[in-house]
Design a protein around this motif. Structure first.
Motif, PDB file in Angstrom:
ATOM      1  N   PRO A  12       0.809  -1.228   0.000  1.00  0.00           N
ATOM      2  CA  PRO A  12       0.000   0.000   0.000  1.00  0.00           C
ATOM      3  C   PRO A  12       0.845   1.282   0.000  1.00  0.00           C
ATOM      4  CG  PRO A  12      -0.865  -1.561   1.600  1.00  0.00           C
ATOM      5  CD  PRO A  12       0.435  -2.134   1.091  1.00  0.00           C
ATOM      6  N   PHE A  13       2.067   1.186   0.497  1.00  0.00           N
ATOM      7  CA  PHE A  13       2.909   2.379   0.660  1.00  0.00           C
ATOM      8  C   PHE A  13       4.043   2.472  -0.353  1.00  0.00           C
ATOM      9  CE2 PHE A  13       3.798  -1.004   3.676  1.00  0.00           C
ATOM     10  CZ  PHE A  13       5.057  -1.402   3.257  1.00  0.00           C
ATOM     11  N   GLY A  14       4.158   1.504  -1.262  1.00  0.00           N
ATOM     12  CA  GLY A  14       5.246   1.580  -2.232  1.00  0.00           C
ATOM     13  C   GLY A  14       5.334   0.351  -3.103  1.00  0.00           C
ATOM     14  N   GLU A  15       6.121   0.464  -4.157  1.00  0.00           N
ATOM     15  CA  GLU A  15       6.266  -0.613  -5.137  1.00  0.00           C
ATOM     16  C   GLU A  15       7.723  -0.765  -5.532  1.00  0.00           C
ATOM     17  OE1 GLU A  15       5.086  -1.542  -9.784  1.00  0.00           O
ATOM     18  OE2 GLU A  15       4.085   0.089  -8.746  1.00  0.00           O
ATOM     19  N   ILE A  16       8.110  -2.009  -5.798  1.00  0.00           N
ATOM     20  CA  ILE A  16       9.446  -2.306  -6.311  1.00  0.00           C
ATOM     21  C   ILE A  16       9.258  -2.886  -7.709  1.00  0.00           C
ATOM     22  CG2 ILE A  16      11.572  -3.602  -5.968  1.00  0.00           C
ATOM     23  CD1 ILE A  16      10.579  -3.870  -2.965  1.00  0.00           C
ATOM     24  N   ASP A  17       9.882  -2.265  -8.706  1.00  0.00           N
ATOM     25  CA  ASP A  17       9.711  -2.736 -10.084  1.00  0.00           C
ATOM     26  C   ASP A  17      10.347  -4.110 -10.286  1.00  0.00           C
ATOM     27  OD1 ASP A  17       8.292  -0.466 -10.848  1.00  0.00           O
ATOM     28  OD2 ASP A  17      10.110   0.597 -11.473  1.00  0.00           O
ATOM     29  N   TRP A  43      21.222  -8.244  -2.799  1.00  0.00           N
ATOM     30  CA  TRP A  43      19.842  -8.211  -3.290  1.00  0.00           C
ATOM     31  C   TRP A  43      19.679  -6.805  -3.844  1.00  0.00           C
ATOM     32  CZ3 TRP A  43      15.710 -11.844  -2.846  1.00  0.00           C
ATOM     33  CH2 TRP A  43      16.128 -13.087  -2.367  1.00  0.00           C
ATOM     34  N   VAL A  44      19.201  -6.703  -5.058  1.00  0.00           N
ATOM     35  CA  VAL A  44      19.138  -5.422  -5.756  1.00  0.00           C
ATOM     36  C   VAL A  44      17.680  -5.066  -6.018  1.00  0.00           C
ATOM     37  CG1 VAL A  44      19.933  -4.112  -7.752  1.00  0.00           C
ATOM     38  CG2 VAL A  44      21.349  -5.980  -6.855  1.00  0.00           C
ATOM     39  N   PHE A  45      17.288  -3.892  -5.517  1.00  0.00           N
ATOM     40  CA  PHE A  45      15.946  -3.370  -5.755  1.00  0.00           C
ATOM     41  C   PHE A  45      16.067  -2.339  -6.872  1.00  0.00           C
ATOM     42  CE2 PHE A  45      16.158  -4.844  -1.386  1.00  0.00           C
ATOM     43  CZ  PHE A  45      15.086  -5.730  -1.366  1.00  0.00           C
ATOM     44  N   VAL A  46      15.372  -2.606  -7.971  1.00  0.00           N
ATOM     45  CA  VAL A  46      15.562  -1.818  -9.184  1.00  0.00           C
ATOM     46  C   VAL A  46      14.314  -0.988  -9.482  1.00  0.00           C
ATOM     47  CG1 VAL A  46      16.095  -1.893 -11.653  1.00  0.00           C
ATOM     48  CG2 VAL A  46      17.058  -3.632 -10.110  1.00  0.00           C
ATOM     49  N   GLU A  47      14.529   0.296  -9.660  1.00  0.00           N
ATOM     50  CA  GLU A  47      13.473   1.194 -10.133  1.00  0.00           C
ATOM     51  C   GLU A  47      13.702   1.411 -11.624  1.00  0.00           C
ATOM     52  OE1 GLU A  47      10.233   3.840 -10.278  1.00  0.00           O
ATOM     53  OE2 GLU A  47      10.788   2.260  -8.884  1.00  0.00           O
ATOM     54  N   VAL A  48      12.672   1.139 -12.420  1.00  0.00           N
ATOM     55  CA  VAL A  48      12.761   1.320 -13.872  1.00  0.00           C
ATOM     56  C   VAL A  48      12.035   2.615 -14.231  1.00  0.00           C
ATOM     57  CG1 VAL A  48      12.201   0.354 -16.135  1.00  0.00           C
ATOM     58  CG2 VAL A  48      12.823  -1.178 -14.234  1.00  0.00           C
ATOM     59  N   LYS A  49      12.739   3.496 -14.903  1.00  0.00           N
ATOM     60  CA  LYS A  49      12.159   4.772 -15.338  1.00  0.00           C
ATOM     61  C   LYS A  49      12.184   4.820 -16.855  1.00  0.00           C
ATOM     62  CE  LYS A  49      10.877   7.004 -11.790  1.00  0.00           C
ATOM     63  NZ  LYS A  49       9.443   7.141 -11.665  1.00  0.00           N
ATOM     64  N   TYR A  50      11.034   5.103 -17.425  1.00  0.00           N
ATOM     65  CA  TYR A  50      10.915   5.156 -18.883  1.00  0.00           C
ATOM     66  C   TYR A  50      10.264   6.471 -19.292  1.00  0.00           C
ATOM     67  CZ  TYR A  50       8.791   4.407 -23.458  1.00  0.00           C
ATOM     68  OH  TYR A  50       8.394   4.558 -24.748  1.00  0.00           O
ATOM     69  N   ARG A  51      10.832   7.100 -20.297  1.00  0.00           N
ATOM     70  CA  ARG A  51      10.228   8.279 -20.903  1.00  0.00           C
ATOM     71  C   ARG A  51      10.376   8.152 -22.410  1.00  0.00           C
ATOM     72  NH1 ARG A  51       8.259   8.485 -16.829  1.00  0.00           N
ATOM     73  NH2 ARG A  51       8.163  10.101 -15.267  1.00  0.00           N
ATOM     74  N   LEU A  70      12.565  10.736 -10.972  1.00  0.00           N
ATOM     75  CA  LEU A  70      12.655  10.065  -9.680  1.00  0.00           C
ATOM     76  C   LEU A  70      12.702  11.106  -8.568  1.00  0.00           C
ATOM     77  CD1 LEU A  70      12.874   7.231  -8.456  1.00  0.00           C
ATOM     78  CD2 LEU A  70      15.347   7.450  -8.603  1.00  0.00           C
ATOM     79  N   SER A  71      11.634  11.195  -7.786  1.00  0.00           N
ATOM     80  CA  SER A  71      11.541  12.203  -6.728  1.00  0.00           C
ATOM     81  C   SER A  71      12.037  11.653  -5.389  1.00  0.00           C
ATOM     82  CB  SER A  71      10.090  12.660  -6.566  1.00  0.00           C
ATOM     83  OG  SER A  71       9.320  11.601  -6.007  1.00  0.00           O
ATOM     84  N   LYS A  72      12.323  12.558  -4.458  1.00  0.00           N
ATOM     85  CA  LYS A  72      12.723  12.146  -3.106  1.00  0.00           C
ATOM     86  C   LYS A  72      11.617  11.342  -2.434  1.00  0.00           C
ATOM     87  CE  LYS A  72      16.057  15.742  -2.104  1.00  0.00           C
ATOM     88  NZ  LYS A  72      16.506  16.772  -1.167  1.00  0.00           N
ATOM     89  N   ALA A  73      10.374  11.730  -2.651  1.00  0.00           N
ATOM     90  CA  ALA A  73       9.245  10.997  -2.066  1.00  0.00           C
ATOM     91  C   ALA A  73       9.189   9.574  -2.616  1.00  0.00           C
ATOM     92  CB  ALA A  73       7.939  11.734  -2.338  1.00  0.00           C
ATOM     93  N   GLY A 126      11.848   7.444  -1.085  1.00  0.00           N
ATOM     94  CA  GLY A 126      11.418   7.042   0.258  1.00  0.00           C
ATOM     95  C   GLY A 126      10.453   5.867   0.227  1.00  0.00           C
ATOM     96  N   ARG A 127       9.509   5.893  -0.702  1.00  0.00           N
ATOM     97  CA  ARG A 127       8.540   4.790  -0.825  1.00  0.00           C
ATOM     98  C   ARG A 127       9.227   3.490  -1.252  1.00  0.00           C
ATOM     99  NH1 ARG A 127       5.458   9.056  -3.025  1.00  0.00           N
ATOM    100  NH2 ARG A 127       5.887   8.371  -5.154  1.00  0.00           N
ATOM    101  N   ILE A 128      10.200   3.595  -2.154  1.00  0.00           N
ATOM    102  CA  ILE A 128      10.932   2.407  -2.609  1.00  0.00           C
ATOM    103  C   ILE A 128      11.741   1.826  -1.456  1.00  0.00           C
ATOM    104  CG2 ILE A 128      12.760   1.579  -4.158  1.00  0.00           C
ATOM    105  CD1 ILE A 128      11.769   3.871  -6.108  1.00  0.00           C
ATOM    106  N   ARG A 129      12.403   2.688  -0.688  1.00  0.00           N
ATOM    107  CA  ARG A 129      13.185   2.220   0.458  1.00  0.00           C
ATOM    108  C   ARG A 129      12.294   1.522   1.493  1.00  0.00           C
ATOM    109  NH1 ARG A 129      18.361   3.956   1.440  1.00  0.00           N
ATOM    110  NH2 ARG A 129      19.216   5.502   0.024  1.00  0.00           N
ATOM    111  N   LYS A 130      11.134   2.092   1.742  1.00  0.00           N
ATOM    112  CA  LYS A 130      10.197   1.505   2.700  1.00  0.00           C
ATOM    113  C   LYS A 130       9.693   0.151   2.203  1.00  0.00           C
ATOM    114  CE  LYS A 130       6.148   2.688   5.470  1.00  0.00           C
ATOM    115  NZ  LYS A 130       5.142   3.705   5.782  1.00  0.00           N
TER     116      LYS A 130
END
Length: 108
Positions: free
Chosen positions: A30-35, A44-52, A64-67, A70-74
């Protein structure tokens, strides 16, 4: 398949070609997502995928915002707790702009 899902598939394949092992995709809380959750050597690698599709709004890396960080870290912390893992981890970003892939290791 949405453009975002296609980008995640491309990112996963790219990282596998670089020697990472796929673990899980689209882990949602509910508070965040890991791609992507991957393994790379002892990490263990948590990957954020950004596409434009276009750079008119600053490109993928600027999206990629600071907020969001924070959600990805949580979400990653929660994932580690649920899986009962006490392992070294890192946060990578795979940014895709107009067909180019940038992989930032230990991005935040």
């Amino acid at each position: 398949m949405t453009p975002g899902q296609q980008a995640e598939t491309l990112a996963q394949r790219y990282l596998e070609q670089q020697g990472l092992t796929f673990v899980e995709r689209n882990v949602r809380y509910p508070f965040g997502e890991i791609d992507l959750v991957m393994r790379h050597q002892k990490y263990w690698v948590f990957v954020e995928v950004k596409y434009r599709s276009a750079n008119q709004f600053g490109g993928a890396l600027q999206a990629l915002s600071k907020a969001q960080i924070g959600r990805i870290r949580k979400a990653a912390s929660h994932y580690l707790q649920i899986q009962r893992l006490d392992v070294p981890c890192r946060f990578d970003v795979v940014a895709m702009d107009e067909g180019q892939i940038q992989w930032l290791v230990d991005a935040f």
